[in-house]
Design a protein around this motif. Structure first.
Motif, PDB file in Angstrom:
ATOM      1  N   PRO A 155      -8.761  19.071  -2.518  1.00 31.30           N
ATOM      2  CA  PRO A 155      -7.596  19.286  -3.389  1.00 31.30           C
ATOM      3  C   PRO A 155      -6.793  20.530  -2.992  1.00 31.30           C
ATOM      4  O   PRO A 155      -7.368  21.564  -2.620  1.00 31.30           O
ATOM      5  CB  PRO A 155      -8.215  19.464  -4.774  1.00 31.30           C
ATOM      6  CG  PRO A 155      -9.533  18.742  -4.690  1.00 31.30           C
ATOM      7  CD  PRO A 155     -10.006  18.939  -3.276  1.00 31.30           C
ATOM      8  N   ALA A 156      -5.468  20.440  -3.088  1.00 28.47           N
ATOM      9  CA  ALA A 156      -4.570  21.504  -2.615  1.00 28.47           C
ATOM     10  C   ALA A 156      -4.870  22.855  -3.246  1.00 28.47           C
ATOM     11  O   ALA A 156      -4.831  23.880  -2.568  1.00 28.47           O
ATOM     12  CB  ALA A 156      -3.120  21.097  -2.877  1.00 28.47           C
ATOM     13  N   GLY A 157      -5.163  22.893  -4.539  1.00 29.52           N
ATOM     14  CA  GLY A 157      -5.472  24.165  -5.198  1.00 29.52           C
ATOM     15  C   GLY A 157      -6.708  24.824  -4.620  1.00 29.52           C
ATOM     16  O   GLY A 157      -6.754  26.048  -4.448  1.00 29.52           O
TER      17      GLY A 157
ATOM     18  N   THR B  13     -13.018  16.332  -8.221  1.00 29.97           N
ATOM     19  CA  THR B  13     -11.995  15.282  -8.035  1.00 29.97           C
ATOM     20  C   THR B  13     -11.430  14.958  -9.397  1.00 29.97           C
ATOM     21  O   THR B  13     -12.147  14.793 -10.378  1.00 29.97           O
ATOM     22  CB  THR B  13     -12.619  14.017  -7.402  1.00 29.97           C
ATOM     23  OG1 THR B  13     -13.739  13.623  -8.184  1.00 29.97           O
ATOM     24  CG2 THR B  13     -13.059  14.322  -5.982  1.00 29.97           C
TER      25      THR B  13
ATOM     26  N   VAL C 284      -7.812  24.304  -1.546  1.00 30.18           N
ATOM     27  CA  VAL C 284      -7.457  24.721  -0.181  1.00 30.18           C
ATOM     28  C   VAL C 284      -6.866  26.129  -0.222  1.00 30.18           C
ATOM     29  O   VAL C 284      -7.233  26.997   0.573  1.00 30.18           O
ATOM     30  CB  VAL C 284      -6.482  23.729   0.489  1.00 30.18           C
ATOM     31  CG1 VAL C 284      -5.917  24.306   1.777  1.00 30.18           C
ATOM     32  CG2 VAL C 284      -7.176  22.397   0.752  1.00 30.18           C
ATOM     33  N   THR C 285      -5.977  26.381  -1.167  1.00 33.71           N
ATOM     34  CA  THR C 285      -5.363  27.704  -1.299  1.00 33.71           C
ATOM     35  C   THR C 285      -6.423  28.772  -1.536  1.00 33.71           C
ATOM     36  O   THR C 285      -6.409  29.834  -0.901  1.00 33.71           O
ATOM     37  CB  THR C 285      -4.328  27.699  -2.445  1.00 33.71           C
ATOM     38  OG1 THR C 285      -3.329  26.717  -2.152  1.00 33.71           O
ATOM     39  CG2 THR C 285      -3.688  29.058  -2.622  1.00 33.71           C
TER      40      THR C 285
ATOM     41  N   ARG D 132      -6.296  30.351   9.556  1.00 38.41           N
ATOM     42  CA  ARG D 132      -5.682  29.730   8.370  1.00 38.41           C
ATOM     43  C   ARG D 132      -5.103  28.359   8.704  1.00 38.41           C
ATOM     44  O   ARG D 132      -5.309  27.387   7.975  1.00 38.41           O
ATOM     45  CB  ARG D 132      -4.578  30.633   7.811  1.00 38.41           C
ATOM     46  CG  ARG D 132      -5.084  31.818   7.025  1.00 38.41           C
ATOM     47  CD  ARG D 132      -3.951  32.525   6.280  1.00 38.41           C
ATOM     48  NE  ARG D 132      -2.925  33.035   7.176  1.00 38.41           N
ATOM     49  CZ  ARG D 132      -2.928  34.240   7.727  1.00 38.41           C
ATOM     50  NH1 ARG D 132      -3.914  35.073   7.492  1.00 38.41           N
ATOM     51  NH2 ARG D 132      -1.931  34.619   8.504  1.00 38.41           N
TER      52      ARG D 132
ATOM     53  N   GLY E 280      -7.300  19.714   4.735  1.00 38.78           N
ATOM     54  CA  GLY E 280      -6.397  18.633   4.350  1.00 38.78           C
ATOM     55  C   GLY E 280      -6.882  17.283   4.835  1.00 38.78           C
ATOM     56  O   GLY E 280      -6.811  16.282   4.118  1.00 38.78           O
TER      57      GLY E 280
ATOM     58  N   GLY F  27      -6.916  25.122   7.353  1.00 38.90           N
ATOM     59  CA  GLY F  27      -6.074  24.404   6.396  1.00 38.90           C
ATOM     60  C   GLY F  27      -5.872  22.945   6.792  1.00 38.90           C
ATOM     61  O   GLY F  27      -5.954  22.043   5.951  1.00 38.90           O
TER      62      GLY F  27
ATOM     63  N   VAL G 191      -9.421  15.763   2.652  1.00 38.73           N
ATOM     64  CA  VAL G 191      -8.874  15.448   1.343  1.00 38.73           C
ATOM     65  C   VAL G 191      -9.415  16.414   0.276  1.00 38.73           C
ATOM     66  O   VAL G 191      -9.770  16.010  -0.834  1.00 38.73           O
ATOM     67  CB  VAL G 191      -9.118  13.963   0.958  1.00 38.73           C
ATOM     68  CG1 VAL G 191      -8.241  13.560  -0.216  1.00 38.73           C
ATOM     69  CG2 VAL G 191      -8.830  13.036   2.130  1.00 38.73           C
TER      70      VAL G 191
END
Length: 152
Positions: free
Chosen positions: A54-56, A151, A58-59, A41, A49, A45, A52
């Protein structure tokens, strides 16, 4: 972690760097034991990151990969000598797609109705969050997942 041991899951810069085609790739091979889930993880992760992503997304990716690796650890090597699990991530800029594979050299086990009464939701979670999920069984199991990168 044992003293003097290289960190399991350390990212080789050559593996994480882009090549002439603009593709980016991560290869992470670890022992198929539950304590390595956190290493996967954290490493994946950080790589996502750096790309680049997107954070959502990545989760979602971390949850799906965690499910696939946990299945490998729990089921793939049951009644077998300990093995390894390999996670690869490939990002191709022109297609805006992220492809993740989780593979092992263990055995695929079909879920039984008894086992799925209170468990067995991992593959469903994978299918709900990834654009595609392909499970191949042969000399081990490979779960290939594709995620669209939007994006905004």
């Amino acid at each position: 972690m044992a003293r003097g041991r290289a960190p399991v899951g350390a990212v080789d810069p050559a593996q994480a760097a882009g090549d002439a085609t603009g593709a980016h790739r991560l290869v992470l091979a670890v022992p198929a034991i539950s304590t390595e889930l956190a290493v996967i993880r954290r490493t994946l992760g950080a790589w996502l990151g750096a790309q680049v992503v997107p954070a959502g997304l990545v989760t979602d990716v971390l949850l799906v990969v965690d499910e696939a690796v946990a299945n490998s650890v729990e089921h793939g090597y049951r009644d077998l000598p300990p093995g390894s699990v390999t996670v690869t991530a490939h990002l191709a800029a022109p297609t805006a797609a992220l492809v993740i594979t989780v593979s092992d050299h263990g055995r695929w086990r079909e879920p039984t109705p008894e086992a799925t009464l209170h468990r067995g939701r991992g593959v469903g979670i994978m299918r709900a969050l990834a654009a595609t999920v392909d499970i191949r069984v042969g000399a081990g199991t490979t779960v290939a997942m594709r995620f669209a990168i939007r994006t905004e």
